[in-house]
Design an enzyme around this catalytic site. Structure first.
Site, mmCIF file in Angstrom:
data_model
loop_
_atom_site.group_PDB
_atom_site.id
_atom_site.type_symbol
_atom_site.label_atom_id
_atom_site.label_comp_id
_atom_site.label_asym_id
_atom_site.label_seq_id
_atom_site.Cartn_x
_atom_site.Cartn_y
_atom_site.Cartn_z
ATOM 1 C CE1 TYR A 166 -3.824 -2.139 -0.297
ATOM 2 C CE2 TYR A 166 -2.846 -3.389 1.490
ATOM 3 C CZ TYR A 166 -3.773 -3.285 0.477
ATOM 4 O OH TYR A 166 -4.643 -4.300 0.222
ATOM 5 N NE ARG A 303 -5.181 -17.329 6.783
ATOM 6 C CZ ARG A 303 -4.329 -18.062 6.092
ATOM 7 N NH1 ARG A 303 -4.753 -18.689 5.023
ATOM 8 N NH2 ARG A 303 -3.063 -18.165 6.463
HETATM 9 C C1 LIG Z 1 -10.078 -11.930 5.096
HETATM 10 C C2 LIG Z 1 -8.746 -11.267 5.246
HETATM 11 C C3 LIG Z 1 -8.649 -9.887 5.185
HETATM 12 C C4 LIG Z 1 -7.428 -9.241 5.392
HETATM 13 N N1 LIG Z 1 -7.377 -7.871 5.432
HETATM 14 C C5 LIG Z 1 -6.243 -7.245 5.844
HETATM 15 C C6 LIG Z 1 -6.235 -5.854 6.161
HETATM 16 O O1 LIG Z 1 -7.254 -5.152 6.089
HETATM 17 N N2 LIG Z 1 -5.056 -5.312 6.552
HETATM 18 C C7 LIG Z 1 -3.912 -6.039 6.668
HETATM 19 O O2 LIG Z 1 -2.867 -5.491 7.047
HETATM 20 N N3 LIG Z 1 -3.907 -7.367 6.416
HETATM 21 C C8 LIG Z 1 -5.044 -7.987 6.039
HETATM 22 N N4 LIG Z 1 -5.066 -9.348 5.873
HETATM 23 C C9 LIG Z 1 -3.858 -10.131 6.200
HETATM 24 C C10 LIG Z 1 -3.943 -10.582 7.677
HETATM 25 O O3 LIG Z 1 -3.864 -9.494 8.543
HETATM 26 C C11 LIG Z 1 -2.828 -11.572 8.041
HETATM 27 O O4 LIG Z 1 -1.598 -10.934 7.882
HETATM 28 C C12 LIG Z 1 -2.837 -12.817 7.178
HETATM 29 O O5 LIG Z 1 -4.120 -13.383 7.084
HETATM 30 C C13 LIG Z 1 -1.875 -13.871 7.739
HETATM 31 O O6 LIG Z 1 -2.268 -14.251 9.005
HETATM 32 P P1 LIG Z 1 -2.984 -15.663 9.288
HETATM 33 O O7 LIG Z 1 -2.160 -16.674 8.567
HETATM 34 O O8 LIG Z 1 -2.944 -15.795 10.772
HETATM 35 O O9 LIG Z 1 -4.343 -15.574 8.720
HETATM 36 C C14 LIG Z 1 -6.262 -10.007 5.621
HETATM 37 C C15 LIG Z 1 -6.371 -11.394 5.646
HETATM 38 C C16 LIG Z 1 -7.584 -12.029 5.478
HETATM 39 C C17 LIG Z 1 -7.663 -13.525 5.568
HETATM 40 S S1 SF4 Z 2 -12.390 -19.923 5.420
HETATM 41 FE FE1 SF4 Z 2 -10.742 -21.412 5.587
HETATM 42 S S2 SF4 Z 2 -8.874 -20.163 5.599
HETATM 43 FE FE2 SF4 Z 2 -10.573 -18.793 5.974
HETATM 44 S S3 SF4 Z 2 -10.642 -18.650 8.205
HETATM 45 FE FE3 SF4 Z 2 -12.064 -20.255 7.605
HETATM 46 S S4 SF4 Z 2 -10.898 -22.148 7.680
HETATM 47 FE FE4 SF4 Z 2 -9.443 -20.467 7.716
#
Ligand SMILES: Cc1cc2nc3c(=O)[nH]c(=O)nc-3n(C[C@H](O)[C@H](O)[C@H](O)COP(=O)(O)O)c2cc1C
Ligand code: SF4
Length: 545
Positions: A166, A303
């Site tokens: 961004y 997630r």
């Molecule tokens: C549905 C969704 C929306 C996201 N929106 C943002 C966001 O608005 N800002 C941001 O910095 N990262 C965003 N991300 C990235 C997450 O903050 C995070 O870094 C990424 O999902 C990895 O973490 P996890 O493996 O625990 O899900 C988003 C991720 C997901 C799944």
């Molecule tokens: S939809 Fe799948 S990847 Fe996304 S939060 Fe749920 S289990 Fe995790």
């Protein structure tokens, strides 16, 4: 447990070291303020030490990246945001707002027809206007005003979104900043924003930044360390993520877990010794969280907190947690839908009243995902539950996967249900059925069955999930060709990684001359984990004896 220890960020004390990642949800109103659904979604996740809102645009001109995104662009929104912070404080948690200007990572129709701006003429989606000094000053002012509004709204802190390509990252990254003025030094833009914000707010200010952009010409851990060294006296914490614009980055699907994220964080830690460090990276278990806390001060869950809002409480009480299976399905359908989760049908529906209590015996028939979820929900409602499964194991189609990665990750759903149903006292009757079923949860639609082939050429032109799987098996004994349809319906991370796996296995992507077996099957609708679990949940929620 280290995750349960409090953490101080400047003068704000977090109850524990689990932070909910910023995640766009489509739950805000089209005007950009939190809806009641969004407030309920955050309140439901109150057991984390800190929630960070989704990226929130700072002006109503050119800063927005998604529809129905939060935006702190006008003073009249302050009372609306204050409703969110009040709700979160009432349940004892803390909330920071993530502020963003998306720069080139948007399209004109999302920014009210205005021009897409960027530090340099390197377009991403649409042509860009190179920012003048006036544009830079205007955007700095937007960040400052949005920060003032954040403090007035009651937010406990501010996170600048300097990650994921961004605008702030576009200035910081040598790959996207080719200016020939003083802002060629990309840190200058960030430094000026921080200096000005510091003048007007007293709440903590942190920075989210990508440790790597998966591009040798972009941000690397050492470069990020140097960026932070320059601005650290203006920061209260640093939040490490990954990625720029490509499919690799934050929300990695089950095909891959980047082991190097801990190493990258270690390099940056050396530059950030005296600041709290937050780290995100596909953490789903407490063991993984503990590893993160060997390097960082807080573990950020994205997630996993969507999949199980009670993750912290359950870990504390030793109860089974519902794993995020990293399928990137329903939580990634954000261009047309609000956020949802395949394994958690309540996501986005937190506003609904608690489920009605029930009593007496309920016999559920069908031990696939629908039956497992229905049994869980009925049991939580107070019914005594007996679950009948005609085969000798639970899980139905989950047992049919041929894709080893899916088998491993999706298999964890069964691990969860087995433990949870046992804890709830559900009586599971395998290899049996009953004439007196109260709730029949036998699937009405199923995936195509597996057929074995040997020594032939197969062309798979299908978007059906089962065929994606069968390719893993077929390619062991056959020449297998796939069309792009095989990746349809998958989010870009999962599609990219599946393609890489296929390449490793020798699956071919060109058009074959002659084939013995053609699988041509394009479907608009097909069975999925999300649909199966959702069916069980909603049937059990409305069940009346
Ligand atoms: C549905 C969704 C929306 C996201 N929106 C943002 C966001 O608005 N800002 C941001 O910095 N990262 C965003 N991300 C990235 C997450 O903050 C995070 O870094 C990424 O999902 C990895 O973490 P996890 O493996 O625990 O899900 C988003 C991720 C997901 C799944
Ligand atoms: S939809 Fe799948 S990847 Fe996304 S939060 Fe749920 S289990 Fe995790």
């Amino acid at each position: 447990m280290k995750i349960l220890e409090p953490l101080r960020v400047r003068d704000v004390t977090l109850n524990n070291r689990v932070v909910m990642a910023p995640m766009i949800t489509n739950l805000a109103t089209p005007e950009g303020y939190p809806s009641e659904e969004m407030i309920a979604y955050f309140v439901r996740r109150r057991s984390v030490g800190l929630m960070i809102t989704e990226y929130t645009y700072v002006n109503k001109m050119d800063a927005r990246g998604s529809p129905n995104q939060l935006g702190l662009y006008h003073d009249e929104l302050i009372p609306k945001f204050a409703r969110l912070t009040e709700a979160v404080h009432n349940v004892g948690s803390k909330i920071f707002v993530q502020l963003v200007h998306v720069g080139r990572k948007t399209r004109r129709n999302l920014i009210w027809g205005n021009e897409v701006i960027a530090p340099s003429d390197i377009p991403l989606i649409e042509p860009v206007k190179v920012m003048t000094k006036d544009d830079i000053n205007r955007v700095i002012d937007d960040f400052v005003k949005a920060s003032e509004r954040a403090e007035k709204s009651g937010f406990d802190g501010i996170e600048l979104h300097g990650a994921h390509g961004y605008l702030i990252a576009q200035f910081l990254s040598p790959a996207t900043n080719k200016r020939d003025d003083e802002y060629r030094d990309g840190v200058l833009f960030l430094e000026e924003i921080l200096t000005e914000i510091r003048r007007v707010v007293s709440i903590p200010v942190g920075l989210r930044i990508s440790a790597t952009e998966f591009d040798p010409l972009g941000l690397t851990p050492d470069l990020v360390g140097k960026v932070i060294s320059r601005v650290k006296d203006k920061l209260d914490y640093v939040h490490i993520s990954a990625g720029r614009d490509g499919p690799l980055g934050g929300s990695s699907s089950f095909y891959y877990k980047r082991p190097s994220y801990l190493e990258e964080a270690r390099i940056i830690r050396d530059y950030v010794k005296d600041l709290p460090l937050f780290l995100v990276g596909s953490v789903t278990t407490v063991e993984e969280a503990d590893k993160v806390l060997e390097i960082a001060d807080a573990v950020v869950l994205g997630r996993q907190i969507l999949a199980d809002p009670d993750w912290v409480v359950k870990v504390k009480e030793g109860k089974p947690t519902r794993y995020c299976i990293r399928c990137n399905q329903l939580c990634r359908l954000l261009s047309t839908r609000e956020v949802r989760c395949d394994v958690n049908p309540e996501l986005g529906w937190e506003i609904l009243p608690p489920m009605e209590k029930g009593e007496g015996l309920v016999r559920v028939v069908g031990g696939g995902l629908s039956g497992l979820e229905a049994s869980r929900v009925l049991s939580l409602r107070g019914f005594q539950v007996e679950l009948y499964e005609i085969s000798d194991k639970l899980g139905g189609e989950v047992n049919e996967y041929r894709d080893p990665y899916k088998k491993m990750e999706f298999g964890r759903i069964l691990h969860y249900y087995e433990r949870e149903l046992k804890r709830l006292g559900v009586k599971v009757r395998l290899s049996s059925t009953t004439e007196d079923a109260d709730l029949v949860m036998i699937p009405t639609e199923s995936q195509p069955k597996f057929t074995q082939y040997k020594g032939v050429r197969i062309l798979v032109d299908s978007n059906v999930y089962a065929y994606q799987d069968y390719v893993f098996e077929w390619v062991k004994y056959n020449e297998v060709y796939v069309t792009d349809n095989i990746f349809k319906g998958l989010d870009r991370n999962r599609a990219y990684l599946l393609r890489e796996k296929y390449k490793e296995l020798g699956v071919r992507f060109e058009k074959p001359d002659k084939v013995e077996v053609i699988i041509r099957d394009i479907r608009r609708e097909q069975p999925s984990i999300g649909k199966a679990i959702s069916k069980g949940y909603w049937n059990a929620r409305s069940f009346k004896k």
